[in-house]
Motif scaffolding. Structure first.
Motif, mmCIF file in Angstrom:
data_model
loop_
_atom_site.group_PDB
_atom_site.id
_atom_site.type_symbol
_atom_site.label_atom_id
_atom_site.label_comp_id
_atom_site.label_asym_id
_atom_site.label_seq_id
_atom_site.Cartn_x
_atom_site.Cartn_y
_atom_site.Cartn_z
ATOM 1 N N VAL A 243 -11.177 -1.671 -15.142
ATOM 2 C CA VAL A 243 -11.034 -0.745 -14.166
ATOM 3 C C VAL A 243 -9.559 -0.962 -13.736
ATOM 4 C CG1 VAL A 243 -11.409 -0.516 -11.748
ATOM 5 C CG2 VAL A 243 -13.272 -1.431 -13.356
ATOM 6 N N MET A 244 -8.900 0.271 -13.722
ATOM 7 C CA MET A 244 -7.471 0.589 -13.489
ATOM 8 C C MET A 244 -7.189 0.933 -12.021
ATOM 9 S SD MET A 244 -7.034 2.566 -17.130
ATOM 10 C CE MET A 244 -5.177 2.699 -16.941
ATOM 11 N N PRO A 245 -6.920 0.145 -11.231
ATOM 12 C CA PRO A 245 -6.734 0.413 -9.607
ATOM 13 C C PRO A 245 -5.272 0.978 -9.722
ATOM 14 C CG PRO A 245 -7.561 -1.892 -9.778
ATOM 15 C CD PRO A 245 -7.444 -1.475 -11.298
ATOM 16 N N GLY A 246 -5.184 1.785 -8.654
ATOM 17 C CA GLY A 246 -3.616 2.324 -8.314
ATOM 18 C C GLY A 246 -3.537 1.400 -7.116
ATOM 19 N N PRO A 247 -2.624 2.029 -5.984
ATOM 20 C CA PRO A 247 -2.440 1.073 -5.017
ATOM 21 C C PRO A 247 -3.485 0.962 -4.014
ATOM 22 C CG PRO A 247 -0.768 2.916 -5.222
ATOM 23 C CD PRO A 247 -1.977 3.134 -6.273
ATOM 24 N N ILE A 248 -4.152 -0.303 -3.895
ATOM 25 C CA ILE A 248 -5.190 -0.615 -3.222
ATOM 26 C C ILE A 248 -4.663 -1.415 -1.761
ATOM 27 C CG2 ILE A 248 -7.489 -1.728 -3.193
ATOM 28 C CD1 ILE A 248 -7.387 0.594 -5.045
ATOM 29 N N ASP A 249 -5.182 -1.308 -0.944
ATOM 30 C CA ASP A 249 -5.006 -1.998 0.315
ATOM 31 C C ASP A 249 -5.293 -3.529 0.199
ATOM 32 O OD1 ASP A 249 -3.805 -2.838 3.015
ATOM 33 O OD2 ASP A 249 -5.444 -1.918 3.967
ATOM 34 N N THR A 250 -4.420 -4.266 -0.277
ATOM 35 C CA THR A 250 -4.762 -5.846 -0.383
ATOM 36 C C THR A 250 -3.600 -6.776 0.232
ATOM 37 O OG1 THR A 250 -3.586 -5.868 -2.474
ATOM 38 C CG2 THR A 250 -5.792 -5.356 -2.620
ATOM 39 N N ASP A 251 -4.023 -7.910 0.124
ATOM 40 C CA ASP A 251 -2.830 -8.853 0.548
ATOM 41 C C ASP A 251 -1.461 -8.775 -0.342
ATOM 42 O OD1 ASP A 251 -4.883 -9.625 2.153
ATOM 43 O OD2 ASP A 251 -5.230 -11.697 1.103
ATOM 44 N N MET A 252 -1.614 -8.598 -1.529
ATOM 45 C CA MET A 252 -0.450 -8.708 -2.304
ATOM 46 C C MET A 252 0.471 -7.198 -2.324
ATOM 47 S SD MET A 252 -1.100 -10.202 -5.990
ATOM 48 C CE MET A 252 -1.951 -9.041 -6.688
ATOM 49 N N ASN A 253 -0.578 -6.040 -1.687
ATOM 50 C CA ASN A 253 0.269 -4.688 -1.807
ATOM 51 C C ASN A 253 -0.455 -3.745 -0.480
ATOM 52 O OD1 ASN A 253 1.550 -2.389 -2.092
ATOM 53 N ND2 ASN A 253 0.337 -1.784 -3.808
ATOM 54 N N PRO A 254 0.003 -4.498 0.581
ATOM 55 C CA PRO A 254 -0.756 -3.891 2.038
ATOM 56 C C PRO A 254 -0.313 -2.473 2.256
ATOM 57 C CG PRO A 254 0.714 -5.479 2.575
ATOM 58 C CD PRO A 254 0.673 -5.651 1.274
ATOM 59 N N SER A 255 -1.043 -1.641 2.519
ATOM 60 C CA SER A 255 -0.872 -0.015 2.808
ATOM 61 C C SER A 255 0.156 0.010 3.926
ATOM 62 C CB SER A 255 -2.038 0.427 3.232
ATOM 63 O OG SER A 255 -2.527 -0.087 4.612
ATOM 64 N N ASP A 256 0.251 -1.103 4.856
ATOM 65 C CA ASP A 256 1.511 -0.941 5.868
ATOM 66 C C ASP A 256 2.616 -1.758 5.509
ATOM 67 O OD1 ASP A 256 0.415 -3.332 6.164
ATOM 68 O OD2 ASP A 256 -0.039 -3.301 8.410
ATOM 69 N N GLY A 257 2.596 -2.069 4.293
ATOM 70 C CA GLY A 257 3.825 -3.068 3.581
ATOM 71 C C GLY A 257 5.084 -2.043 3.163
ATOM 72 N N PRO A 258 6.158 -2.726 2.757
ATOM 73 C CA PRO A 258 7.312 -1.997 2.180
ATOM 74 C C PRO A 258 7.168 -0.950 1.512
ATOM 75 C CG PRO A 258 7.227 -4.310 1.413
ATOM 76 C CD PRO A 258 6.098 -4.245 2.270
ATOM 77 N N PHE A 259 6.081 -0.856 0.518
ATOM 78 C CA PHE A 259 6.126 0.103 -0.433
ATOM 79 C C PHE A 259 5.125 1.249 -0.092
ATOM 80 C CE2 PHE A 259 7.046 -3.808 -3.039
ATOM 81 C CZ PHE A 259 8.192 -3.411 -3.566
ATOM 82 N N GLY A 260 4.508 0.855 1.233
ATOM 83 C CA GLY A 260 3.532 1.846 1.782
ATOM 84 C C GLY A 260 3.748 3.249 1.667
ATOM 85 N N ASP A 261 4.882 3.390 2.483
ATOM 86 C CA ASP A 261 5.151 5.095 2.431
ATOM 87 C C ASP A 261 5.675 5.652 1.365
ATOM 88 O OD1 ASP A 261 4.648 5.052 5.195
ATOM 89 O OD2 ASP A 261 6.711 4.460 5.721
#
Length: 253
Positions: free
Chosen positions: A190-208
């Motif tokens: 399975v190849m996820p793209g950006p998923i709202d997780t602890d490592m990459n939160p949707s409100d994190g520095p890369f979100g926008d």
């Protein structure tokens, strides 16, 4: 665990091991497989409270689950986790290699220690878990690897080493499909793209920045990945092997 599911309990009598199953995607996968009837073992490294919480949620719904402490970057831990799964739950039918780690830096600045750690967790941990699990699997077994869209579309600087490790998993999965097909065992990634997780939160520095690149304009949810894994774990996917299933909201389209 209130999701609408086509066929609940279709994994009854099956045993699953989810590495990295205490948080985010791994936890959602463990819950979903349990909801579909599987007995589930999940590994954790440091998040014992979270792992216990996932087990308690599954048991509260009438399922069976155990948590096993294991550092996916330590081969002995991974071997022990597979052995404990089989000893306590009686067999092993489904392996989900969900444990992973990420570090990013320009290649000329990337430390060898960080490289070794990422290879140990993302590649070697997956290899060891798969090698040990297959020894216990019968026809109908399932290997499901959680890769990344990055071997297909990196999109950003400083992710080359992470893409390297995930690319290795994709090649490994295709090879496994050939190796294990005669045994009736499937292997998919399975190849996820950006998923709202602890490592990459949707409100994190890369979100926008990331949302601008996603066709659907939003991050994915862990449950959406869990739903794909549930399909791959089921009998409905019996003719699917060696497949790379992209779930990136159209980021790589």
């Amino acid at each position: 665990m209130k999701e609408t599911i086509m066929s609940a309990k279709e994994l009854s009598g099956r045993v699953a091991l989810v590495t990295g199953g205490s948080r985010s995607m791994g936890a959602a996968i463990a819950r979903r497989l349990a909801f579909d009837g599987a007995s589930v073992a999940l590994t954790f490294h440091q998040s014992e409270d979270r792992a216990s919480s996932v087990v308690e949620e599954i048991e509260a719904e009438g399922g069976r689950a155990i948590a096993v402490r294991a550092d996916s970057g330590t081969p002995g831990d991974v071997r022990a986790a597979v052995a404990r799964t089989v000893k306590v739950l009686g067999s092993l039918d489904i392996l989900v290699n969900s444990a992973g780690t990420i570090a990013m830096a320009p290649i000329e600045e990337f430390s060898f220690a960080e490289y070794e750690r990422m290879v140990a967790v993302n590649i070697t941990g997956t290899f060891i878990a798969t090698k040990e699990a297959v020894a216990h699997m019968k026809a109908g077994g399932r290997i499901i690897n959680i890769g990344s869209v990055m071997p297909r579309y990196v999109g950003f600087a400083n992710f080359s080493v992470y893409a390297l490790t995930k690319g290795a998993i994709h090649g490994f999965t295709r090879g496994l499909a050939r190796d294990l097909g005669p045994k009736g065992i499937t292997a998919n990634v399975v190849m996820p793209g950006p998923i709202d997780t602890d490592m990459n939160p949707s409100d994190g520095p890369f979100g926008d920045v990331l949302r601008e690149k996603i066709a659907l304009g939003r991050y994915g949810e862990s449950q959406e990945i869990a739903d794909i894994v549930a399909f791959l774990a089921s009998s409905r996917s019996a003719f699917v092997t060696g497949a790379e299933i992209v779930a990136d909201g159209g980021m790589s389209a």
